[in-house]
Scaffold this active site. Structure first.
Site, PDB file in Angstrom:
ATOM      1  N   SER A   3       0.853  -1.195   0.000  1.00 14.67           N
ATOM      2  CA  SER A   3       0.000   0.000   0.000  1.00 14.67           C
ATOM      3  C   SER A   3       0.880   1.233   0.000  1.00 14.67           C
ATOM      4  CB  SER A   3      -0.894   0.005   1.243  1.00 14.67           C
ATOM      5  OG  SER A   3      -1.537   1.245   1.404  1.00 14.67           O
ATOM      6  N   TYR A   7      -2.755  -0.751  10.482  1.00 13.29           N
ATOM      7  CA  TYR A   7      -2.767  -1.084   9.059  1.00 13.29           C
ATOM      8  C   TYR A   7      -1.462  -0.653   8.388  1.00 13.29           C
ATOM      9  CZ  TYR A   7      -4.160  -0.958   4.121  1.00 13.29           C
ATOM     10  OH  TYR A   7      -4.221  -1.136   2.765  1.00 13.29           O
TER      11      TYR A   7
END
Length: 687
Positions: A564, A577
């Site tokens: 990501s 996350y």
């Protein structure tokens, strides 16, 4: 209303589909059927006789009108006047093109002459196991008379072609009482005045031969004997769980060996027919004789590689023996080629086995794609049935090795191979995609399958994974498996499923994930552990198990992490996350450095804001992030696009395209790279 000229075609297709749907009648893509009828010549307006015959490479069970070759019968039969003899027989296939009616339909096969020259309105040429058992029995001619009397006539072995058509036509003329013939070493041919009569004659020959073989087999059993001889101590099938675990461990090694000359996809079979053959004393001698029917050995090679160790042999011992046997097999195949090749023969296509038999475990078959690998295995099962039948009634005696070579390296077969479409970029590659039932994972699985890969769709939701696999084309393209990537057991099962379904694994996409949007003070240890278990631990487990299979294969491979932009960018309320994404990003670097010596490339992709179709966003992450940024959830994708340099929303398909770019044929020297797929987030630029 059906026009008269279409009725023979419709009857032919219906008959072909019925015959081809039952494997007792013929093998996949094996045999051919025909019908004769009349039509009006659009040029002269005169009535002409036509032959409709199944074209080259088609399958009877799924035959449609587009799969028929259409020829003018007068012109085809006129070829008898210019036939130059068996030494120049190959020229006749090209001559069929001058006999085509209109556009001609499918390409005529080598058996077209048989159908056109035999004086019967309907003709079937089939490859039933029972018929080939008679055809390969040492005293097949006498047994054919015993089985059928004068209703079915023996035809000595002759390579398929124009002369064989002439032979069968003459046999029918000389034997008006006959309904068909047994072709030595090959199969059967039947004929009839109507389509129904032809089909009934074909079935009569097949079922009569089946009963004849069954009676002889029963007589042997009553005497305590088996066509394949006695069961060998220590060679019986292992219990199912143990057998399949051993198969999964061996499959990548065997696939790597079978791919020495060219990458192959694998298939595994452990049916009772196979396991019984592998347990019997005649396994070695019969396997060495090889298959006989041309349809069989063109797909299975002339003979298999047979492991000569008992079922109880440890995996390490089997692997060591496989490497020895493979080297010997390649030398033996090269010698076979040298014995029979002449200056005009095509180059040797590869010396690796297409069939590998492991007693107690099963059969591994290989091909350029999953369907070809599966069909090769099915053909060897046909060959086992043929050998068992021949040994029950006599002694198995296949055609001579020199004849097998003439067909395997036939110029016409080489031309057929050259006509095959160019393989897709990822053909022969086996991909395992986690979290593949939705979003980025589904888009990636779809793209990889479209580019030619076989795909294991792994997801926590097994039902959805199986549905995606079915969408992609079913078991010849993709399978669905349940995989909780936090579980070592589940991950091992998923990699084993890839090995059993396709022979191993070449390409892994670590995509499974979830997201919790919380600030530091709101994040619990449970939140932290869950994020790290699924993504950091999960991708580690998947990479480790896949790397073991890749190293065993010795064919290199690709591991791609869907990380990501958050692995670089410090966004708000995202501690768990983003931290685990940073963990994944560094796994890319670490594994690229460690696995490079095995030819395994490891790369990462950093997407951002992939909202549409995302299981993560639909599961609550979207609502949480929308709240953080103060926008309606339905406008979150638009919001993400607005903050990028390109002002475009990122879709799952864009990430899938990056996966293909990294694993396709163009970036083969690239490893350790992170590719942004975020429409341009300056704060996430790699430094």
């Amino acid at each position: 209303m059906t026009t008269p000229d279409q009725r023979p075609v419709e009857e032919l297709i219906a008959r072909s589909n019925r015959l081809g749907s039952d494997p007792r009648n013929t093998n996949y893509a094996g045999g051919n059927t025909s019908a004769k009828g009349t039509d009006t010549d659009p040029v002269t307006g005169q009535e002409i006789e036509l032959l409709w015959v199944k074209g080259s490479g088609g399958d009877l069970g799924t035959l449609r009108q587009t799969g028929l070759a259409v020829l003018r019968l007068d012109r085809m039969r006129a070829l008898t006047g210019v036939y130059p003899g068996v030494e120049r027989e190959d020229e006749m296939v090209a001559a069929f093109d001058y006999c085509l009616h209109g556009k001609g339909g499918a390409a005529p096969s080598i058996d077209t002459a048989m159908h056109g020259l035999v004086d019967a309105p309907h003709v079937d040429h089939l490859h039933p196991d029972s018929g080939i058992a008679l055809a390969t029995a040492a005293d097949g001619e006498a047994l054919t008379r015993e089985c059928f009397g004068d209703r079915v006539v023996w035809v000595p072995w002759r390579r398929p072609g124009f002369q064989l058509g002439l032979d069968i036509a003459e046999i029918k003329r000389a034997n008006p009482q006959a309904i068909g013939c047994v072709l030595g070493g090959h199969g059967i041919t039947a004929w009839g005045a109507t389509s129904e009569e032809c089909e009934q004659n074909s079935l009569d020959i097949i079922r009569t031969a089946e009963r004849f073989i069954e009676e002889r087999t029963a007589a042997l059993a009553a005497d305590g004997r088996h066509p394949f001889g006695a069961a060998r101590d220590g060679f019986a099938a292992l219990p199912e769980d143990e057998r399949r675990a051993k198969a999964a461990a061996l499959a990548p090694v065997i696939r790597g060996l079978a791919s020495t000359d060219a990458p192959q996809v694998g298939h595994f079979t452990d049916s009772d027919v196979v396991l019984d053959f592998l347990a019997r004393e005649k396994l070695g001698p019969l396997a060495e004789l090889g298959t006989s029917c041309p349809d069989h050995f063109l797909r299975t090679k002339v003979k298999p590689l047979v492991v000569d160790l008992p079922a109880s042999a440890p995996v390490s011992d089997v692997v060591a023996r496989l490497r020895e046997l493979h080297e010997a097999y390649r030398a033996d195949y090269a010698a076979y080629y040298e014995r029979h090749a002449d200056p005009d023969s095509p180059a040797m296509r590869g010396a690796d086995p297409a069939i590998v038999l492991v007693p107690g475990v099963g059969m591994f078959s290989f091909g350029r794609n999953k369907q070809t690998a599966r069909v090769a295995g099915e053909f060897y099962v046909n060959a086992i049935n043929v050998m068992r039948g021949a040994e029950a009634i006599s002694t198995y005696a296949p055609i001579e090795e020199s004849e097998k070579f003439r067909i395997e390296y036939w110029a016409l077969e080489e031309a057929k191979l050259q006509r095959m479409p160019k393989p897709k970029p990822l053909a022969t590659r086996v991909a395992l995609v986690t979290g593949a039932a939705s979003g980025i994972g589904k888009a990636t699985a779809t793209r990889l399958a479209a580019e030619g890969a076989c795909v294991v769709v792994a997801d926590l939701n097994e039902e959805q994974a199986s549905a995606v696999a079915e969408e992609l084309g079913g078991p010849d393209v993709a399978i669905g498996v349940r995989a909780d990537v936090t579980s070592e057991h589940d991950v091992k099962v998923a990699v084993a499923a890839a090995a059993l379904a396709f022979g191993g694994v070449d390409l892994v996409v670590n995509n499974a994930g979830l997201s919790l949007s919380k600030s530091l003070l709101e994040t619990t240890t449970k939140d932290w552990d869950l994020q790290h278990d699924v993504m950091a631990r999960g991708s580690f487990l998947v990479s480790r198990e896949a790397a073991r299979a890749m190293i065993a294969q010795g064919m290199g491979g690709d591991i791609v992490y869907i990380s990501s932009k958050n692995s670089i960018f410090a966004g708000p309320n995202n501690i768990a996350y983003s931290a685990t994404k940073a963990d994944q990003a560094h796994q890319v670097r670490l594994l690229a450095a460690e696995l490079g010596e095995h030819g395994i490339r490891v790369n990462g992709i950093n997407p951002d804001g992939v909202v549409r179709g995302s299981g993560i966003f639909a599961g609550g992450w979207g609502a949480q992030r929308a709240k953080v940024y103060g926008v309606p959830e339905e406008e979150l994708g638009k919001y993400y696009a607005g903050r990028t340099l390109l002002k475009k929303e990122v879709l799952p398909e864009h990430v899938a395209a990056a996966v293909f770019a990294l694993t396709g044929p163009d970036l083969v020297q690239t490893t350790g790279l992170h590719v942004p797929v975020d429409s341009g987030v300056a704060a996430a630029f790699l430094r």
